[in-house]
Enzyme design. Structure first.
Site, PDB file in Angstrom:
ATOM      1  N   ALA A 274      70.511  10.550  57.927  1.00  0.00           N
ATOM      2  CA  ALA A 274      70.886   9.253  57.754  1.00  0.00           C
ATOM      3  C   ALA A 274      71.845   9.085  56.419  1.00  0.00           C
ATOM      4  O   ALA A 274      72.689   8.334  56.243  1.00  0.00           O
ATOM      5  CB  ALA A 274      69.711   8.232  57.716  1.00  0.00           C
ATOM      6  N   CYS A 334      57.481   2.519  53.522  1.00  0.00           N
ATOM      7  CA  CYS A 334      56.035   2.702  54.134  1.00  0.00           C
ATOM      8  C   CYS A 334      55.149   3.711  53.120  1.00  0.00           C
ATOM      9  O   CYS A 334      54.182   4.455  53.537  1.00  0.00           O
ATOM     10  CB  CYS A 334      55.878   3.139  55.511  1.00  0.00           C
ATOM     11  SG  CYS A 334      56.827   4.679  55.942  1.00  0.00           S
TER      12      CYS A 334
END
Ligand code: SAH
Length: 390
Positions: A274, A334
């Site tokens: 990414a 997270c």
């Protein structure tokens, strides 16, 4: 009974009902407890504090089962599982795809239980949970009556407890290779035995719903897409097109089957890293109207926070550069070690360096099936911001 006697003053967090005893807080041990045994935790003055599970190899040397003296047995697990299921029945909109037990926050440290229709998946990541596998499965059979109970105890957490990872059948009919699960009318092929977590990111349910609500007419970039929970919902919500960025080819293959299962096809595959892909899209001058940024846990420990903060800033800065005016960014962390305020500061720094003006219009979090016990803030690991650029 075996006892852990704490050092003077180290009972404070337990008095506030925080359920962890750190090894450094223990003065001495009475008896010869072995891994997973139930122990009594006692203050330096000899006051009873809690009954807990002993975990000699972990930094968290005991995890509290209860705050009053009581037997830890099959009845205890059935009662706690029933209490956890009752909370969901009251608060989670009708679905049979949800988390039934969320560890410490449900008074069951180290125990995660996810339901996928008639399949229940348990994750036992503490010595105490490991010890009580049979009673936990019994309690689930009584309370939740699933067709299958499967164990997926392969989280990184296992290593800290000195436990072996396992993916094994526990009760009922064996699992079929892949399972089709349903959420708000959408279908997803899910690999319960081998996928990430217990197969699906249940914690993003409310945020998938919000993406669906806001995607109409927007061109979408779904970063760290896994099996496409966000892409599916964006397209179901009327997005014109979705590009999914993901490094795992098998996850993207499943994402493509999930789009097909739901009759969706306005999609492009961006397989690869990414960080590199976002730079390439920027260099190509690409623009989007809605970006989802849902990376893996960049900060698994407190020591990794500075490095993780740079990574979060990097991907969010690139996201801000890729958004058209009026564009929306759903951005998440997270990492339990990064709290909401720090995450907001990181995202603010990213917007500043990208040269955009943005508001955050909503806090995002996991749904009600991931409740957070008030005295256990660590339970709130997933945090996010919905931002709109001017
Ligand atoms: N958004 C997903 C869950 C994301 S989990 C959902 O809602 O289901 C994080 C994902 O990031 C994983 O699928 C993992 O394979 C992927 N990943 C990890 N590192 C990556 C990287 N450097 N580049 C692209 N994808 C990555």
């Amino acid at each position: 009974m075996n006892k852990l006697i704490l050092k003077a003053g180290r009972e404070k967090s337990l008095r506030r009902r925080h359920p962890w005893v750190f090894s450094g807080a223990v003065h001495r041990i009475e008896g010869k407890p072995v891994m997973g045994d139930t122990v009594e935790v006692v203050s330096a003055q000899g006051d009873f504090l809690a009954v807990a599970a002993y975990s000699p190899q972990s930094q968290i040397v005991a995890r509290v089962w209860d705050w009053k003296p009581r037997a830890i047995d099959a009845a205890f697990f059935e009662e706690r599982i029933a209490r956890a299921c009752a909370l969901r029945a009251a608060l989670v909109p009708a679905t049979d795809t949800l988390r039934l037990v969320h560890g410490e926050s449900d008074g069951l440290p180290g125990i995660i239980v996810d339901r996928y229709g008639d399949v229940v998946v348990v994750q036992l990541t503490s010595a105490g949970a490991d010890r009580w596998r049979g009673a936990i499965a019994d309690g689930l059979e009584t309370v939740a009556a699933p067709r299958t109970i499967h164990e997926r105890s392969d989280a990184e957490a296992m290593a800290y407890e000195g436990l072996e990872p396992r993916s094994q059948h526990l009760r009922g009919e064996p699992l079929t290779a892949v399972k089709i699960i349903y959420e708000r009318g959408a279908a997803y092929e899910t690999d319960i035995a081998g996928g990430q977590k217990t197969g699906f990111y249940l914690d993003q349910r409310d945020n998938r719903a919000l993406v669906r609500e806001l995607a109409e007419g927007r061109e979408v970039l779904d970063c760290f897409a896994y099996t496409g929970g966000f892409s599916v919902n964006a397209l179901l919500g009327g997005a014109t097109h979705a590009t999914a960025v993901e490094s795992s080819a098998p996850a993207l293959d499943r994402l493509e089957r999930n789009l097909a299962l739901n009759g969706l096809n306005a999609y492009a595959r961006a397989e690869g890293d990414a960080f590199q892909t976002l730079r390439r899209l920027r260099d190509e001058g690409r623009q989007f109207d809605l970006i989802v940024m849902d990376p893996p846990k960049f900060a698994p420990t407190a020591a990794s926070v500075p490095r993780a903060a740079r990574a979060y800033k990097d991907v969010n800065l690139l996201a801000f550069k890729l958004l058209r005016p009026g564009g929306l960014l759903f951005t998440f962390s997270c990492s339990g070690a990064i709290d909401r305020l720090l995450f907001q500061k990181i995202v603010a720094g990213a917007a500043l360096d990208a040269g955009v003006t943005a508001h955050f219009v909503r806090h995002l979090s996991a749904g009600a099936d991931h409740p957070v016990a008030l005295e256990f803030p660590e339970g709130e690991y997933l945090k996010g911001l919905l931002c709109r650029v001017a």
